[in-house]
Write a protein that holds these residues in place. Structure first.
Motif, PDB file in Angstrom:
ATOM      1  N   ARG A 111       0.752  -1.099   0.042  1.00 20.58           N
ATOM      2  CA  ARG A 111       0.052  -0.115   0.022  1.00 20.58           C
ATOM      3  C   ARG A 111       0.891   1.363  -0.108  1.00 20.58           C
ATOM      4  N   ALA A 112       2.027   1.283   0.660  1.00 16.53           N
ATOM      5  CA  ALA A 112       2.764   2.367   0.785  1.00 16.53           C
ATOM      6  C   ALA A 112       3.376   2.709  -0.851  1.00 16.53           C
ATOM      7  N   ALA A 113       3.875   1.538  -1.422  1.00 20.98           N
ATOM      8  CA  ALA A 113       4.357   1.615  -2.704  1.00 20.98           C
ATOM      9  C   ALA A 113       3.085   2.271  -3.782  1.00 20.98           C
ATOM     10  N   GLN A 114       1.770   1.735  -3.471  1.00 19.10           N
ATOM     11  CA  GLN A 114       1.066   2.157  -4.473  1.00 19.10           C
ATOM     12  C   GLN A 114       0.623   3.849  -3.893  1.00 19.10           C
ATOM     13  N   ILE A 115       0.549   4.097  -2.816  1.00 22.37           N
ATOM     14  CA  ILE A 115       0.345   5.562  -2.392  1.00 22.37           C
ATOM     15  C   ILE A 115       1.288   6.420  -2.800  1.00 22.37           C
ATOM     16  N   GLY A 116       2.781   6.028  -2.827  1.00 15.69           N
ATOM     17  CA  GLY A 116       3.833   6.876  -3.179  1.00 15.69           C
ATOM     18  C   GLY A 116       3.705   7.172  -4.818  1.00 15.69           C
ATOM     19  N   GLU A 117       3.480   5.991  -5.580  1.00 11.25           N
ATOM     20  CA  GLU A 117       3.386   5.829  -7.005  1.00 11.25           C
ATOM     21  C   GLU A 117       2.251   6.883  -7.493  1.00 11.25           C
ATOM     22  N   ARG A 118       1.026   6.677  -6.854  1.00 17.27           N
ATOM     23  CA  ARG A 118      -0.031   7.553  -7.176  1.00 17.27           C
ATOM     24  C   ARG A 118       0.208   9.141  -7.212  1.00 17.27           C
ATOM     25  N   LEU A 119       0.695   9.294  -5.995  1.00 18.38           N
ATOM     26  CA  LEU A 119       0.930  10.691  -5.726  1.00 18.38           C
ATOM     27  C   LEU A 119       2.456  11.300  -5.982  1.00 18.38           C
ATOM     28  N   GLY A 120       3.199  10.527  -6.360  1.00 17.10           N
ATOM     29  CA  GLY A 120       4.354  10.991  -6.723  1.00 17.10           C
ATOM     30  C   GLY A 120       5.299  11.575  -5.444  1.00 17.10           C
ATOM     31  N   LEU A 121       5.276  10.828  -4.253  1.00 15.87           N
ATOM     32  CA  LEU A 121       5.639  11.215  -3.170  1.00 15.87           C
ATOM     33  C   LEU A 121       6.906  10.773  -3.122  1.00 15.87           C
ATOM     34  N   PRO A 122       7.781  11.388  -1.999  1.00 17.61           N
ATOM     35  CA  PRO A 122       8.976  11.074  -1.959  1.00 17.61           C
ATOM     36  C   PRO A 122       9.231   9.698  -0.810  1.00 17.61           C
ATOM     37  N   GLY A 123      10.098   8.718  -1.221  1.00 15.54           N
ATOM     38  CA  GLY A 123      10.080   7.789  -0.427  1.00 15.54           C
ATOM     39  C   GLY A 123      10.585   6.440  -1.380  1.00 15.54           C
ATOM     40  N   ARG A 124      10.912   5.340  -0.558  1.00 16.43           N
ATOM     41  CA  ARG A 124      11.546   4.258  -1.021  1.00 16.43           C
ATOM     42  C   ARG A 124      10.522   3.501  -1.931  1.00 16.43           C
ATOM     43  N   VAL A 125       9.862   3.964  -2.849  1.00 14.47           N
ATOM     44  CA  VAL A 125       8.826   3.155  -3.703  1.00 14.47           C
ATOM     45  C   VAL A 125       9.266   2.074  -4.137  1.00 14.47           C
ATOM     46  N   ARG A 183       8.059  -1.903  -3.577  1.00 12.19           N
ATOM     47  CA  ARG A 183       7.291  -2.766  -4.163  1.00 12.19           C
ATOM     48  C   ARG A 183       8.014  -3.873  -4.532  1.00 12.19           C
ATOM     49  N   ALA A 184       9.627  -3.947  -4.375  1.00 13.64           N
ATOM     50  CA  ALA A 184      10.046  -4.986  -4.535  1.00 13.64           C
ATOM     51  C   ALA A 184       9.994  -6.014  -3.251  1.00 13.64           C
ATOM     52  N   SER A 185      10.293  -5.243  -2.141  1.00 16.39           N
ATOM     53  CA  SER A 185      10.235  -5.983  -0.853  1.00 16.39           C
ATOM     54  C   SER A 185       8.847  -6.639  -0.658  1.00 16.39           C
ATOM     55  N   ALA A 186       7.854  -5.996  -1.143  1.00 15.28           N
ATOM     56  CA  ALA A 186       6.287  -6.656  -1.185  1.00 15.28           C
ATOM     57  C   ALA A 186       6.128  -7.807  -1.741  1.00 15.28           C
ATOM     58  N   GLU A 187       6.639  -7.864  -3.138  1.00 15.91           N
ATOM     59  CA  GLU A 187       6.814  -9.054  -3.936  1.00 15.91           C
ATOM     60  C   GLU A 187       7.586 -10.040  -3.550  1.00 15.91           C
ATOM     61  N   GLU A 188       8.680  -9.640  -2.670  1.00 16.30           N
ATOM     62  CA  GLU A 188       9.573 -10.831  -2.051  1.00 16.30           C
ATOM     63  C   GLU A 188       8.773 -11.285  -0.838  1.00 16.30           C
ATOM     64  N   LEU A 189       8.457 -10.596  -0.046  1.00 18.30           N
ATOM     65  CA  LEU A 189       7.596 -10.957   1.027  1.00 18.30           C
ATOM     66  C   LEU A 189       6.198 -11.961   0.676  1.00 18.30           C
ATOM     67  N   ARG A 190       5.724 -11.387  -0.240  1.00 19.50           N
ATOM     68  CA  ARG A 190       4.633 -12.452  -0.702  1.00 19.50           C
ATOM     69  C   ARG A 190       5.053 -13.676  -1.165  1.00 19.50           C
ATOM     70  N   ARG A 191       5.995 -13.963  -1.838  1.00 24.69           N
ATOM     71  CA  ARG A 191       6.744 -15.202  -2.272  1.00 24.69           C
ATOM     72  C   ARG A 191       7.107 -15.969  -0.719  1.00 24.69           C
ATOM     73  N   LEU A 192       7.652 -15.174   0.079  1.00 25.60           N
ATOM     74  CA  LEU A 192       8.206 -15.764   1.326  1.00 25.60           C
ATOM     75  C   LEU A 192       6.954 -16.381   1.839  1.00 25.60           C
ATOM     76  N   VAL A 193       6.029 -15.662   2.069  1.00 26.72           N
ATOM     77  CA  VAL A 193       5.152 -15.905   2.726  1.00 26.72           C
ATOM     78  C   VAL A 193       4.264 -17.123   2.343  1.00 26.72           C
ATOM     79  N   LEU A 194       4.187 -17.569   0.875  1.00 26.74           N
ATOM     80  CA  LEU A 194       3.689 -18.487   0.223  1.00 26.74           C
ATOM     81  C   LEU A 194       4.658 -19.746   0.440  1.00 26.74           C
ATOM     82  N   GLU A 195       5.961 -19.417   0.375  1.00 23.34           N
ATOM     83  CA  GLU A 195       6.935 -20.562   0.650  1.00 23.34           C
ATOM     84  C   GLU A 195       7.442 -21.067   1.675  1.00 23.34           C
ATOM     85  N   GLN A 196       7.755 -20.163   2.678  1.00 17.08           N
ATOM     86  CA  GLN A 196       8.110 -20.380   3.924  1.00 17.08           C
ATOM     87  C   GLN A 196       7.237 -21.073   4.832  1.00 17.08           C
TER      88      GLN A 196
END
Length: 609
Positions: free
Chosen positions: A425-439, A443-456
C-alpha cells in the motif's frame, strides 16, 4: 435466529444471569446499554462506552446493579426492534396482563447520523404501556454501590455512591417516592421514566412520545443510505445498525464490543475489556460499511485511524475512543463475573503488545482514505513512510499475533502477510501521488515477502500454509484472512489447500471454526474457548473466491441462523450448545454478516468480490 416478529418464550436465567441471546442493545453514539428479556437493564456505562458502568448486574447479579421495569409474576416475554431503528420493545406477560416496555437512548431532534457530531441527549427513556389486563409494575433503579436520592425539579436527583462525577435526574409521568416503586396499572395506562445525566430539565415539558419519535426518525433517515440487495437482507440491515450502535459518533472510532469481561467460556479466565478501538476492527468495518452505502461512517473510521496514528506518533494496536492510551488492565475483585466467571477486568493489557499486522492495517486505511478522496499531508506521509520502512524489517521478529496471545511470541504468518500489505500500500500511495520515499524498494520488498509467505509457511507434509512463517503445519484461522487483504488470491492452489485444512482440522462442527487448537498452539492462558464467529465468515469468503458458491451460500445461511431473535451475535459460540460466549454484541461478527453477504451477492451477479 433473527425474527422480526418473535413468539413469546419463558424468561430463563442461570444463577441470576440471562443468556446473552436474551439481551438487546440500545445506544446513542456516546454509550450503549443492554436490555434483558426480563425488563432489566443490567449494563450501561455513563457517560461514555468506556466509563465505569452505572449498572453492571451483567457481571454480578447481586451487587452490580440494574434498572428494572417489569411486572410481578412474569411468565413469558419477547423482544423486537422498531424497524430500521435502535429502539427496542419488550413485551412482558404476567399472570394478569401484558405490558410493553419501549427503551431508547434518545437522539436529538433532527439529528443527522451521518455527521461526525454528537447526536445524543444524555437521556434514557423507558416507556411502559399496559396492552391487556392489569399489571403490578415494579420500577427499580439500582446503581452499583447504591445512591443518595432527593426530590428535585419534579423528579429525583440521584447521586451514585461510586460515581460522584455523575449527577442523575429521574423523571416520571407518575409520582416517584424513591428509587423503588410499584405501580398498579390497567389496560391503556402508562408509566414513563426518563433518566438524564449531565443535564437537568427543571419543569420542562415531559413528552416521551416525541422523544421516541424523533429518535426513530433520526435512525430511519440514516438507514435511507442502506444499499444492499443480497441474501439475508433483514439481518444485514440489523448488522449495519448494530455496528452504528458500536460507533462513537463524535470521534469516528468503533468499540470492539460495548461490554467487558464476558467470558469465553463460562468459568474460564479469558475475560477481556473490549470497550476500546482496535485498528484492525476499524479497517474491516470500513470494508463492510462502504459496500452497503455508509461512506460517511467508513470515512470517519479512516480519518480516526490516521488521526490517532499521527497524534500518538507511533502505531498501536488499539486506542481509547478519542485516540489516547487505553487504561492499564486491572481486576475488579468486588464483582463475581458473568455466571461466576471471574476475574472482571477493566482496561486491556494487550494494548502494549507487539503485533506487526498494525503496519498493514494503518497503511491500508491510508490507501482507502486516498481512494475515497482524502488527502495525505506531508507530515502524515512521513509517518506512513516510516511505517513501511519498519514493516520491511519487523516481520522477521516474533510478535503476539492477531489473537493477542499472552505466551512467548512467534513469527506469525498473518503478521508477515500484513507487513506485505504495508509495503504494497505504501508503494501504491507513493506511485499514485509521486511522493518521496523508497517506492521501488517497497514494491520489490512487497513482492519478495509475498513469495516468502507462500513458500516459508507452506508445510509439504500437511499440505497447508502454517500459522508461523517457519512452517510446521500448525493451523490458525487467521490464514483465511490473507486473501481478504489481497496478500494472495483465494484460488491460489496453496490457499485452496489451506482452506480445506482449516475447515477440517479447526472445525467445531456445523460450519463453526476454532481460531486455533490450544493443545497444539498454547497461548499462555488456561482452558479452551468456543468457536470464533468471524472465522466462519472468512471461510465463506474463501469459498466464494474459489468459485464454490453453493457451499458458501449454505454456510452463510447456517451462520446467520445462529443470530439471536434480535439479529445480534456474540464473539464466540459454544459448539456443543449453540450458546453465545464472549463479549456481546461483537462488532467483528456483524462485520462478517455484512462483508460475506456483499461478497455472495456480487459473486452471484457475476461481479468482483
Amino acid at each position: 435466529m433473527h425474527d422480526p416478529d418473535p413468539p413469546f418464550r419463558p424468561v430463563r436465567s442461570r444463577d441470576g444471569y440471562l443468556p446473552l441471546e436474551d439481551l438487546g442493545l440500545i445506544g446513542d453514539g456516546a454509550t450503549a446499554a443492554l436490555v434483558g428479556l426480563d425488563g432489566s437493564i443490567p449494563w450501561m456505562c455513563l457517560p461514555r462506552f468506556d466509563a465505569e458502568p452505572l449498572f453492571c448486574g451483567l457481571l454480578d447479579h447481586a451487587r452490580g446493579g440494574r434498572f428494572t421495569l417489569a411486572p410481578e409474576d412474569l411468565v413469558e416475554a419477547r423482544q423486537r426492534y422498531e424497524p430500521d431503528t435502535g429502539i427496542l420493545t419488550t413485551e412482558l406477560r404476567s399472570r394478569t396482563g401484558l405490558v410493553r416496555v419501549t427503551d431508547a437512548l434518545v437522539l436529538r431532534s433532527g439529528a443527522d447520523l451521518t455527521d461526525d457530531v454528537p447526536a445524543d441527549r444524555s437521556e434514557l427513556v423507558r416507556s411502559a404501556v399496559v396492552l391487556d389486563g392489569s399489571v403490578r409494575l415494579r420500577a427499580d433503579l439500582e446503581p452499583r454501590g447504591g445512591a443518595q436520592v432527593r426530590a428535585l425539579f419534579s423528579g429525583l436527583e440521584v447521586r451514585p455512591s461510586r460515581r460522584p462525577d455523575l449527577r442523575l435526574h429521574l423523571r416520571s409521568n407518575r409520582p416517584l417516592t424513591g428509587l423503588h416503586s410499584i405501580h398498579d396499572l390497567r389496560q391503556g395506562d402508562r408509566l414513563d421514566l426518563v433518566l438524564s445525566w449531565g443535564r437537568f430539565h427543571r419543569h420542562h415539558r415531559f413528552d416521551t412520545d416525541t422523544m421516541l419519535q424523533t429518535t426513530a426518525d433520526a435512525w430511519r433517515r440514516w438507514m435511507r443510505h442502506f444499499d444492499y440487495g443480497g441474501p439475508e437482507e433483514p439481518l444485514v440491515r440489523r448488522a449495519a445498525i448494530t455496528l452504528k450502535l458500536c460507533d462513537d459518533w463524535a470521534n469516528g472510532s468503533l468499540v470492539a464490543a460495548p461490554t467487558s469481561s464476558l467470558p469465553a467460556p463460562i468459568g474460564g479466565i479469558r475475560n477481556w475489556d473490549y470497550r476500546y478501538a482496535w485498528i484492525r476492527d476499524a479497517a474491516y468495518a470500513v470494508f463492510a460499511l462502504r459496500r452497503i452505502g455508509f461512506r460517511g461512517e467508513a470515512d470517519a473510521f479512516l480519518g480516526w485511524v490516521l488521526d490517532a496514528f499521527e497524534y500518538s506518533g507511533r502505531p498501536r494496536i488499539m486506542y481509547g475512543l478519542r485516540g489516547g492510551l487505553v487504561p492499564d488492565e486491572v481486576e475488579d475483585a468486588e464483582l463475581e463475573g458473568y455466571q461466576r466467571s471471574a476475574p472482571v477486568r477493566w482496561g486491556n493489557g494487550a494494548a502494549d503488545q507487539r503485533q506487526h499486522d498494525v503496519y498493514g492495517e494503518i497503511l491500508d486505511c491510508a490507501h482507502q482514505w486516498l481512494r475515497s478522496g482524502g488527502e495525505i499531508q506531508p507530515a502524515l506521509w512521513a509517518g506512513l513512510a516510516g511505517l513501511a520502512d519498519t514493516a520491511e524489517q519487523a516481520w522477521r521478529q516474533p510478535d503476539q499475533g492477531i489473537w493477542e496471545v499472552r505466551s512467548e511470541g512467534r513469527v506469525f504468518t498473518y503478521s508477515a502477510g500484513l507487513c506485505q500489505v504495508a509495503l504494497d500500500r505504501a508503494a501504491q500511495i507513493g506511485e499514485r501521488l509521486g511522493l518521496p520515499g523508497r517506492v521501488a524498494e517497497w514494491r520489490a520488498s512487497a513482492e519478495e515477502l509475498r513469495r516468502l509467505v507462500l513458500e516459508q509457511s507452506w508445510d509439504e507434509k500437511t499440505q497447508t500454509l502454517s500459522a508461523h512463517l517457519d512452517g510446521g503445519g500448525l493451523l490458525d484461522a487467521s490464514l483465511l484472512a490473507l486473501p481478504l487483504r489481497h496478500v494472495m488470491p483465494a484460488d491460489h492452489p496453496r490457499m485452496v489447500a489451506t482452506t480445506k485444512a482449516v475447515a477440517e482440522r479447526l472445525s467445531a462442527g456445523d460450519g463453526l471454526l476454532y481460531r486455533y487448537l490450544h493443545e497444539e498452539s498454547p497461548d499462555g492462558l488456561a482452558g479452551d474457548e468456543g468457536a470464533f464467529v468471524l472465522c466462519s465468515f472468512w471461510l465463506v469468503d474463501n469459498l466464494i473466491g474459489q468459485g464454490r458458491i453453493e457451499e458458501a451460500e449454505e454456510l452463510y445461511a447456517s451462520l446467520c441462523a445462529r443470530s439471536s431473535p434480535l439479529g445480534l451475535l456474540s464473539e464466540q459460540i459454544n459448539p456443543s450448545t449453540g450458546e453465545f460466549m464472549g463479549n456481546f454484541p461483537q462488532a467483528f461478527s456483524h462485520i462478517g454478516v455484512i462483508a460475506s453477504g456483499v461478497n455472495l451477492a456480487r459473486a452471484k451477479a457475476g461481479g468482483r468480490t
